[in-house]
Design a protein around this motif. Sequence first.
Motif, PDB file in Angstrom:
ATOM      1  N   LEU A  13       0.850  -1.185   0.000  1.00 28.02           N
ATOM      2  CA  LEU A  13       0.000   0.000   0.000  1.00 28.02           C
ATOM      3  C   LEU A  13       0.883   1.232   0.000  1.00 28.02           C
ATOM      4  N   LEU A  14       0.496   2.202  -0.805  1.00 28.71           N
ATOM      5  CA  LEU A  14       1.267   3.426  -0.939  1.00 28.71           C
ATOM      6  C   LEU A  14       0.365   4.614  -0.642  1.00 28.71           C
ATOM      7  N   ASN A  15       0.862   5.541   0.144  1.00 31.99           N
ATOM      8  CA  ASN A  15       0.115   6.761   0.444  1.00 31.99           C
ATOM      9  C   ASN A  15       0.080   7.612  -0.832  1.00 31.99           C
ATOM     10  N   ALA A  16      -1.077   7.694  -1.437  1.00 35.86           N
ATOM     11  CA  ALA A  16      -1.217   8.397  -2.711  1.00 35.86           C
ATOM     12  C   ALA A  16      -0.946   9.890  -2.587  1.00 35.86           C
ATOM     13  N   ASP A  23       6.384   7.811 -13.857  1.00 34.99           N
ATOM     14  CA  ASP A  23       7.055   7.765 -15.156  1.00 34.99           C
ATOM     15  C   ASP A  23       6.912   6.368 -15.748  1.00 34.99           C
ATOM     16  N   CYS A  24       6.960   6.306 -17.077  1.00 32.78           N
ATOM     17  CA  CYS A  24       6.930   5.032 -17.783  1.00 32.78           C
ATOM     18  C   CYS A  24       8.195   4.961 -18.629  1.00 32.78           C
ATOM     19  N   THR A  25       9.188   4.144 -18.174  1.00 33.41           N
ATOM     20  CA  THR A  25      10.520   4.196 -18.792  1.00 33.41           C
ATOM     21  C   THR A  25      11.142   2.837 -19.092  1.00 33.41           C
ATOM     22  N   PRO A  26      10.724   1.830 -19.682  1.00 26.51           N
ATOM     23  CA  PRO A  26       9.357   1.422 -19.976  1.00 26.51           C
ATOM     24  C   PRO A  26       8.633   0.882 -18.748  1.00 26.51           C
ATOM     25  N   ASP A  27       9.384   0.534 -17.656  1.00 28.73           N
ATOM     26  CA  ASP A  27       8.702   0.134 -16.431  1.00 28.73           C
ATOM     27  C   ASP A  27       8.056   1.365 -15.798  1.00 28.73           C
ATOM     28  N   THR A  28       7.012   1.135 -15.029  1.00 27.36           N
ATOM     29  CA  THR A  28       6.348   2.237 -14.352  1.00 27.36           C
ATOM     30  C   THR A  28       7.094   2.527 -13.061  1.00 27.36           C
ATOM     31  N   VAL A  29       7.561   3.768 -12.936  1.00 29.45           N
ATOM     32  CA  VAL A  29       8.313   4.206 -11.757  1.00 29.45           C
ATOM     33  C   VAL A  29       7.490   5.271 -11.044  1.00 29.45           C
ATOM     34  N   VAL A  30       7.166   5.006  -9.772  1.00 28.48           N
ATOM     35  CA  VAL A  30       6.439   5.961  -8.943  1.00 28.48           C
ATOM     36  C   VAL A  30       7.465   6.666  -8.066  1.00 28.48           C
ATOM     37  N   THR A  31       7.532   7.986  -8.176  1.00 28.62           N
ATOM     38  CA  THR A  31       8.463   8.780  -7.383  1.00 28.62           C
ATOM     39  C   THR A  31       7.673   9.559  -6.343  1.00 28.62           C
ATOM     40  N   LEU A  32       8.101   9.441  -5.087  1.00 31.08           N
ATOM     41  CA  LEU A  32       7.436  10.155  -3.998  1.00 31.08           C
ATOM     42  C   LEU A  32       8.078  11.518  -3.786  1.00 31.08           C
ATOM     43  N   VAL A  33       7.430  12.360  -3.005  1.00 35.18           N
ATOM     44  CA  VAL A  33       7.924  13.715  -2.782  1.00 35.18           C
ATOM     45  C   VAL A  33       9.279  13.731  -2.086  1.00 35.18           C
ATOM     46  N   ASP A  34       9.629  12.660  -1.354  1.00 34.68           N
ATOM     47  CA  ASP A  34      10.930  12.610  -0.686  1.00 34.68           C
ATOM     48  C   ASP A  34      12.022  11.982  -1.557  1.00 34.68           C
ATOM     49  N   VAL A  51      -5.077   6.459  -8.085  1.00 32.90           N
ATOM     50  CA  VAL A  51      -4.982   7.704  -7.318  1.00 32.90           C
ATOM     51  C   VAL A  51      -6.280   8.496  -7.440  1.00 32.90           C
ATOM     52  N   VAL A  52      -6.825   8.580  -8.638  1.00 36.75           N
ATOM     53  CA  VAL A  52      -8.082   9.304  -8.843  1.00 36.75           C
ATOM     54  C   VAL A  52      -9.212   8.632  -8.065  1.00 36.75           C
ATOM     55  N   ASP A  53      -9.292   7.316  -8.108  1.00 36.92           N
ATOM     56  CA  ASP A  53     -10.326   6.593  -7.360  1.00 36.92           C
ATOM     57  C   ASP A  53     -10.181   6.824  -5.860  1.00 36.92           C
ATOM     58  N   TYR A  54      -8.952   6.793  -5.372  1.00 32.73           N
ATOM     59  CA  TYR A  54      -8.694   7.015  -3.952  1.00 32.73           C
ATOM     60  C   TYR A  54      -9.172   8.401  -3.525  1.00 32.73           C
ATOM     61  N   ARG A  55      -8.793   9.407  -4.270  1.00 33.55           N
ATOM     62  CA  ARG A  55      -9.184  10.782  -3.917  1.00 33.55           C
ATOM     63  C   ARG A  55     -10.681  10.992  -4.090  1.00 33.55           C
ATOM     64  N   SER A  56     -11.272  10.375  -5.092  1.00 35.54           N
ATOM     65  CA  SER A  56     -12.724  10.467  -5.279  1.00 35.54           C
ATOM     66  C   SER A  56     -13.470   9.853  -4.103  1.00 35.54           C
ATOM     67  N   ALA A  57     -12.956   8.744  -3.607  1.00 40.19           N
ATOM     68  CA  ALA A  57     -13.591   8.085  -2.461  1.00 40.19           C
ATOM     69  C   ALA A  57     -13.534   8.967  -1.227  1.00 40.19           C
ATOM     70  N   ILE A  58     -12.446   9.684  -1.033  1.00 34.00           N
ATOM     71  CA  ILE A  58     -12.330  10.579   0.114  1.00 34.00           C
ATOM     72  C   ILE A  58     -13.340  11.706   0.007  1.00 34.00           C
ATOM     73  N   VAL A  59     -13.447  12.310  -1.169  1.00 33.61           N
ATOM     74  CA  VAL A  59     -14.396  13.402  -1.363  1.00 33.61           C
ATOM     75  C   VAL A  59     -15.827  12.902  -1.194  1.00 33.61           C
ATOM     76  N   ALA A  60     -16.128  11.739  -1.744  1.00 33.85           N
ATOM     77  CA  ALA A  60     -17.477  11.187  -1.632  1.00 33.85           C
ATOM     78  C   ALA A  60     -17.822  10.885  -0.184  1.00 33.85           C
ATOM     79  N   ARG A  61     -16.882  10.344   0.560  1.00 32.61           N
ATOM     80  CA  ARG A  61     -17.140  10.022   1.966  1.00 32.61           C
ATOM     81  C   ARG A  61     -17.361  11.290   2.781  1.00 32.61           C
TER      82      ARG A  61
END
Length: 100
Positions: A13-16, A23-34, A51-61
């Motif tokens: 689980l990753l904090n979105a 990035d897609c280089t060709p593997d998908t690389v997720v870079t965090l703010v740190d 990420v969009v689904d996660y944030r949508s769920a928060i707003v909906a809740r």
Amino acid sequence: MISLTRLSGTTFLLNADLVERVDCTPDTVVTLVDGTKYIVAESLDEVRAAVVDYRSAIVARAALPDAASLTPAGPSPRARLSAVPPPSRTPGDRHRGGTS
């Protein structure tokens, strides 16, 4: 949090809210703010959708009219502040805010 899969097949689980970019280089690389980087099996579009689904769920809740019912059962916390009515003043009061 969103669920992602490492290339080894393990899921985590990753904090979105900490995602800076994907990035897609060709593997998908997720870079965090740190600066931490994760190479994941999901495509760039799948990570974005998660990420969009996660944030949508928060707003909906938060928009639910009975959002208070989603909190765990137990005593409700006391309010730390309460409205205190101003002291009554009469035209003859010399001091601001009350009687002398």
